[in-house]
Write a protein that holds these residues in place. Structure first.
Motif, short mmCIF file in Angstrom:
data_model
loop_
_atom_site.label_atom_id
_atom_site.label_comp_id
_atom_site.label_asym_id
_atom_site.label_seq_id
_atom_site.Cartn_x
_atom_site.Cartn_y
_atom_site.Cartn_z
N ILE A 112 0.87 -1.18 0.00
CA ILE A 112 0.00 0.00 0.00
C ILE A 112 0.91 1.23 0.00
CG2 ILE A 112 -1.74 1.29 1.29
CD1 ILE A 112 -2.79 -1.46 2.27
N ILE A 113 0.61 2.16 -0.88
CA ILE A 113 1.44 3.35 -1.03
C ILE A 113 0.85 4.49 -0.19
CG2 ILE A 113 2.38 5.02 -2.66
CD1 ILE A 113 2.10 2.84 -4.83
N VAL A 114 1.68 5.07 0.66
CA VAL A 114 1.25 6.20 1.49
C VAL A 114 1.59 7.48 0.75
CG1 VAL A 114 1.53 7.42 3.67
CG2 VAL A 114 1.58 4.92 3.64
N LYS A 128 0.20 1.21 10.12
CA LYS A 128 0.74 0.05 10.86
C LYS A 128 0.08 -1.24 10.38
CE LYS A 128 2.09 2.33 15.17
NZ LYS A 128 1.78 2.52 16.59
N LEU A 129 -1.23 -1.23 10.25
CA LEU A 129 -1.96 -2.41 9.81
C LEU A 129 -1.57 -2.77 8.36
CD1 LEU A 129 -4.11 -4.56 10.39
CD2 LEU A 129 -5.82 -2.95 9.53
N ALA A 130 -1.48 -1.77 7.51
CA ALA A 130 -1.10 -2.00 6.11
C ALA A 130 0.30 -2.61 6.03
CB ALA A 130 -1.14 -0.68 5.34
N LYS A 131 1.22 -2.11 6.84
CA LYS A 131 2.58 -2.65 6.84
C LYS A 131 2.58 -4.11 7.26
CE LYS A 131 7.07 -2.38 8.95
NZ LYS A 131 6.96 -3.58 9.75
N ARG A 185 7.27 6.36 13.57
CA ARG A 185 6.13 5.68 14.19
C ARG A 185 5.89 4.27 13.65
NH1 ARG A 185 2.08 8.92 16.29
NH2 ARG A 185 1.47 6.97 17.26
N VAL A 186 6.28 4.03 12.39
CA VAL A 186 6.06 2.73 11.75
C VAL A 186 7.38 2.31 11.08
CG1 VAL A 186 4.57 1.41 10.21
CG2 VAL A 186 3.69 3.51 11.24
N PRO A 187 8.34 1.82 11.88
CA PRO A 187 9.63 1.44 11.31
C PRO A 187 9.51 0.28 10.33
CG PRO A 187 9.61 1.20 13.73
CD PRO A 187 8.25 1.61 13.31
N GLY A 188 10.44 0.24 9.38
CA GLY A 188 10.49 -0.87 8.44
C GLY A 188 9.72 -0.67 7.15
N CYS A 189 9.25 0.54 6.90
CA CYS A 189 8.54 0.82 5.65
C CYS A 189 9.54 0.91 4.50
CB CYS A 189 7.79 2.14 5.75
SG CYS A 189 6.43 2.12 6.92
N LYS A 190 9.03 0.75 3.30
CA LYS A 190 9.83 0.97 2.10
C LYS A 190 9.63 2.44 1.68
CE LYS A 190 9.35 -3.78 0.53
NZ LYS A 190 8.85 -4.65 -0.54
#
Length: 189
Positions: free
Chosen positions: A6-8, A43-46, A71-76
């Motif tokens: 999912i793209i933020v 967070k849920l999407a990740k 807040r949401v580590p590990g995203c691309k």
């Protein structure tokens, strides 16, 4: 091109631009004051599908990227060069102004955050390379960010991105050599 993650993005116009370029779902932050509800969605999407942060190459976009990363580590991360995000009328900068091809290219060059990295480029190396301090540092960082596809950064951000995206010394110095060569040839002054 189908994107699993999912793209933020920042807003509705960005979602429209993304969906013109690729088959993907988005979460819109609706500006830099990201609500707790949006953070929970990210967070849920990740957790379920993975997340790609794709914000505008400007100060508010970087602020959003930083907030989400904390807040949401590990995203691309996907980065769009500033010149690809400028509105045709010159008034405005953002993902919504990018071409379909530029968006696709940015999404092909996604970086993943990592905390395990042994080939660290030091802050002193950045200073010695003229990327921090000096008259040309900003232009050099901007051009280096385009070559490495990590976006524009200030000095501290550059240091951090080189680490979290595991940019090798070989890739860093090859990109730096290109920047300095083009500078010597007056190609981007």
């Amino acid at each position: 091109m189908k994107i699993k993650e999912i793209i933020v993005v920042e807003g509705k116009d960005d979602t429209v631009a993304i969906q013109r370029a690729v088959d993907a779902d988005t979460i819109e932050t609706n500006g830099s004051a990201i609500s707790e509800e949006i953070i929970e969605q990210i967070k849920l999407a990740k957790e379920k599908r993975g997340v790609i942060i794709f914000t505008d190459p400007d100060f508010p976009g970087e602020k959003i990227r930083k907030t989400i990363t904390e807040r949401v580590p590990g995203c691309k991360h996907a980065f769009l060069p500033r010149k690809a995000a400028i509105a045709k009328n010159g008034k405005g900068i953002g993902v919504e102004h990018a071409s379909v091809e530029d968006i696709r290219q940015a999404l092909k060059n996604v970086y993943e955050e990592t905390t395990e990295w042994n080939e660290e480029i030091t802050f002193d190396e950045l200073v010695a390379a003229g990327l921090i301090g000096g008259q040309l540092a900003k232009k050099r960082r901007q051009h280096l960010g385009e070559i490495l596809k990590i976006g524009y950064t200030n000095g501290k951000q550059l240091y951090k991105r080189l680490q979290i995206f595991q940019i090798s010394k070989e890739a860093f110095y090859a990109a730096l050599e290109q920047v300095l060569q083009e500078e010597a040839n007056d190609e981007y002054k």
